[in-house]
Design an enzyme around this catalytic site. Sequence first.
Site, PDB file in Angstrom:
ATOM      1  N   THR A   1       0.817  -1.246  -0.072  1.00 11.41           N
ATOM      2  CA  THR A   1      -0.076   0.038  -0.114  1.00 11.41           C
ATOM      3  C   THR A   1       0.858   1.355  -0.131  1.00 11.41           C
ATOM      4  O   THR A   1       0.293   2.267  -0.684  1.00 11.41           O
ATOM      5  CB  THR A   1      -0.698   0.060   1.300  1.00 11.41           C
ATOM      6  OG1 THR A   1      -1.904  -1.167   1.088  1.00 11.41           O
ATOM      7  CG2 THR A   1      -1.673   1.157   1.329  1.00 11.41           C
TER       8      THR A   1
ATOM      9  N   ASP B   1       1.810  -6.639  -4.544  1.00 13.17           N
ATOM     10  CA  ASP B   1       0.849  -6.501  -3.312  1.00 13.17           C
ATOM     11  C   ASP B   1       1.483  -7.725  -2.428  1.00 13.17           C
ATOM     12  O   ASP B   1       1.812  -8.854  -2.937  1.00 13.17           O
ATOM     13  CB  ASP B   1      -0.439  -6.951  -3.616  1.00 13.17           C
ATOM     14  CG  ASP B   1      -1.429  -7.004  -2.484  1.00 13.17           C
ATOM     15  OD1 ASP B   1      -1.110  -7.494  -1.439  1.00 13.17           O
ATOM     16  OD2 ASP B   1      -2.658  -6.280  -2.396  1.00 13.17           O
ATOM     17  N   SER B   2       1.656  -7.550  -1.066  1.00 16.71           N
ATOM     18  CA  SER B   2       2.335  -8.753  -0.440  1.00 16.71           C
ATOM     19  C   SER B   2       1.557 -10.026  -0.245  1.00 16.71           C
ATOM     20  O   SER B   2       2.025 -10.897   0.200  1.00 16.71           O
ATOM     21  CB  SER B   2       2.879  -8.098   0.891  1.00 16.71           C
ATOM     22  OG  SER B   2       1.648  -8.109   1.818  1.00 16.71           O
ATOM     23  N   SER B   3       0.335 -10.030  -0.723  1.00 20.81           N
ATOM     24  CA  SER B   3      -0.506 -11.236  -0.721  1.00 20.81           C
ATOM     25  C   SER B   3       0.310 -12.030  -1.695  1.00 20.81           C
ATOM     26  O   SER B   3      -0.077 -13.305  -1.612  1.00 20.81           O
ATOM     27  CB  SER B   3      -1.917 -10.888  -1.004  1.00 20.81           C
ATOM     28  OG  SER B   3      -2.428  -9.995   0.008  1.00 20.81           O
TER      29      SER B   3
ATOM     30  N   THR C   1       1.661  -4.618   4.057  1.00 20.54           N
ATOM     31  CA  THR C   1       1.478  -5.154   5.536  1.00 20.54           C
ATOM     32  C   THR C   1       0.964  -6.532   5.709  1.00 20.54           C
ATOM     33  O   THR C   1       1.037  -7.270   6.530  1.00 20.54           O
ATOM     34  CB  THR C   1       0.634  -4.187   6.387  1.00 20.54           C
ATOM     35  OG1 THR C   1      -0.709  -4.131   5.635  1.00 20.54           O
ATOM     36  CG2 THR C   1       1.072  -2.769   6.509  1.00 20.54           C
ATOM     37  N   ASP C   2       0.143  -7.105   4.799  1.00 24.94           N
ATOM     38  CA  ASP C   2      -0.436  -8.209   4.822  1.00 24.94           C
ATOM     39  C   ASP C   2       0.374  -9.252   5.346  1.00 24.94           C
ATOM     40  O   ASP C   2       0.032 -10.258   5.958  1.00 24.94           O
ATOM     41  CB  ASP C   2      -1.224  -8.711   3.474  1.00 24.94           C
ATOM     42  CG  ASP C   2      -2.535  -7.616   3.272  1.00 24.94           C
ATOM     43  OD1 ASP C   2      -2.914  -7.025   4.263  1.00 24.94           O
ATOM     44  OD2 ASP C   2      -3.151  -7.685   2.183  1.00 24.94           O
TER      45      ASP C   2
ATOM     46  N   THR D   1       2.901  -9.856  14.461  1.00 24.61           N
ATOM     47  CA  THR D   1       1.723 -10.280  13.715  1.00 24.61           C
ATOM     48  C   THR D   1       1.001  -9.196  13.523  1.00 24.61           C
ATOM     49  O   THR D   1       0.756  -7.858  14.163  1.00 24.61           O
ATOM     50  CB  THR D   1       1.130 -11.289  14.796  1.00 24.61           C
ATOM     51  OG1 THR D   1      -0.017 -11.985  14.215  1.00 24.61           O
ATOM     52  CG2 THR D   1       0.471 -10.790  15.971  1.00 24.61           C
TER      53      THR D   1
ATOM     54  N   GLN E   1      -3.494 -21.150  19.442  1.00 21.60           N
ATOM     55  CA  GLN E   1      -4.336 -20.108  18.751  1.00 21.60           C
ATOM     56  C   GLN E   1      -4.619 -18.972  19.543  1.00 21.60           C
ATOM     57  O   GLN E   1      -5.063 -17.884  18.969  1.00 21.60           O
ATOM     58  CB  GLN E   1      -5.713 -20.821  18.243  1.00 21.60           C
ATOM     59  CG  GLN E   1      -6.350 -21.564  19.219  1.00 21.60           C
ATOM     60  CD  GLN E   1      -7.578 -22.145  18.205  1.00 21.60           C
ATOM     61  OE1 GLN E   1      -8.662 -21.771  18.270  1.00 21.60           O
ATOM     62  NE2 GLN E   1      -7.164 -23.248  17.661  1.00 21.60           N
ATOM     63  N   CYS E   2      -4.164 -18.794  20.811  1.00 16.97           N
ATOM     64  CA  CYS E   2      -3.838 -17.703  21.651  1.00 16.97           C
ATOM     65  C   CYS E   2      -2.964 -16.590  21.102  1.00 16.97           C
ATOM     66  O   CYS E   2      -1.987 -16.990  20.869  1.00 16.97           O
ATOM     67  CB  CYS E   2      -3.840 -18.006  23.198  1.00 16.97           C
ATOM     68  SG  CYS E   2      -4.963 -19.052  23.825  1.00 16.97           S
TER      69      CYS E   2
END
Length: 342
Positions: A13, A57-59, A89-90, A165, A277-278
């Site tokens: 972005t 795009d970082s995707s 950022t993704d 994250t 997953q916490c």
Amino acid sequence: MKTRILLIYTGGTIGMARDYEAQSLKPLDFDNLLEHIPELKLIDSDIEYTSFSEPIDSSNMGPEHWIRLAQIIKVNYSQYDGFVILHGTDTMAYSASALSFMLNGLQKPVIFTGSQLPVGDLRTDAKENLITSIHFASLCENGVPLIHEVCVYFEYRLLRANRTTKINAENFDAFASPNYPDLGESGIRLDLRKDLLWKEDPSVEFSINTDLDVHMGLMKIFPGMSRIFIENQLNTPQMQVMIIEAFGSGNIFMYDWLDELLKKKANEGLIFVINTQCAGGMVEIGRYETSGIFREINAVNGFDLTTEASVAKTIHLLGQGLSNEEFRKAYETSLRGELTKV
Ligand code: ASP
């Protein structure tokens, strides 16, 4: 003497412009990006630039791009005091984590940054993120760079790359480091927490490790998950590692069929890594009955790794051709400050 910084533009972005016809954001080329940040000329460092030939795009980023970044740093390593990577950022936390494992003997800063709003937007966060990243990358003592690790800088905070994250798709404050304190903060002054920085062994010469292997899977469990889905995931051909994102401190529902399946796959050589997953806290295999199966199959403990660091570490370690026991040992060791082992 002025510090020398190499700015590497990959896309995201930060360097996108609005395509009003298509009503979406598209990557700008590098010269266009620079036109929007005349402030760069005012910075008291020598800044040079390089760019991916086609910003993305970082995707669309993957291991081949991580390798490209590592190679750019290697080729330029001796000529610069620090590196700033402009990235979407993704998947920034994935790429930054991967680079932390791929760069050996790093004695200079590599700082990833990006933005939530394009550089041309009036309220953009791009300029602050970029300019302060360059400032952090330029910090030296007696001509020696102070930061010796891969970081993410975003919205006034400097974070260890493999602890980050992405937590927010809209707020400027888009990244968190849930299990490790911030390395630095930008206020009136730049505050660098030297005591928290990674200390790389100075006797290790800088090199890059680009052997990566993606034969892995990642399975987040949830209540009511069907047997057929789990069976299909675990029977994926050629898969060597399955990361299970378990409940709480590493727990999973108890079914006889699941125990048998996990044991069968472990006997066949599939490595299981257990993460939580916490967002915060860590795995403790065996604390509850519901994690007993992971002890039985000798699963690898992911402690407090983020998903991003866990994936990157798996891809990196799988590329090293280790035995299962060597993989476990390396995985459960903090290689670059990515995990807390108690
Ligand atoms: N989709 C964008 C990217 O990751 C989002 C961003 O840069 O913030 O490239």
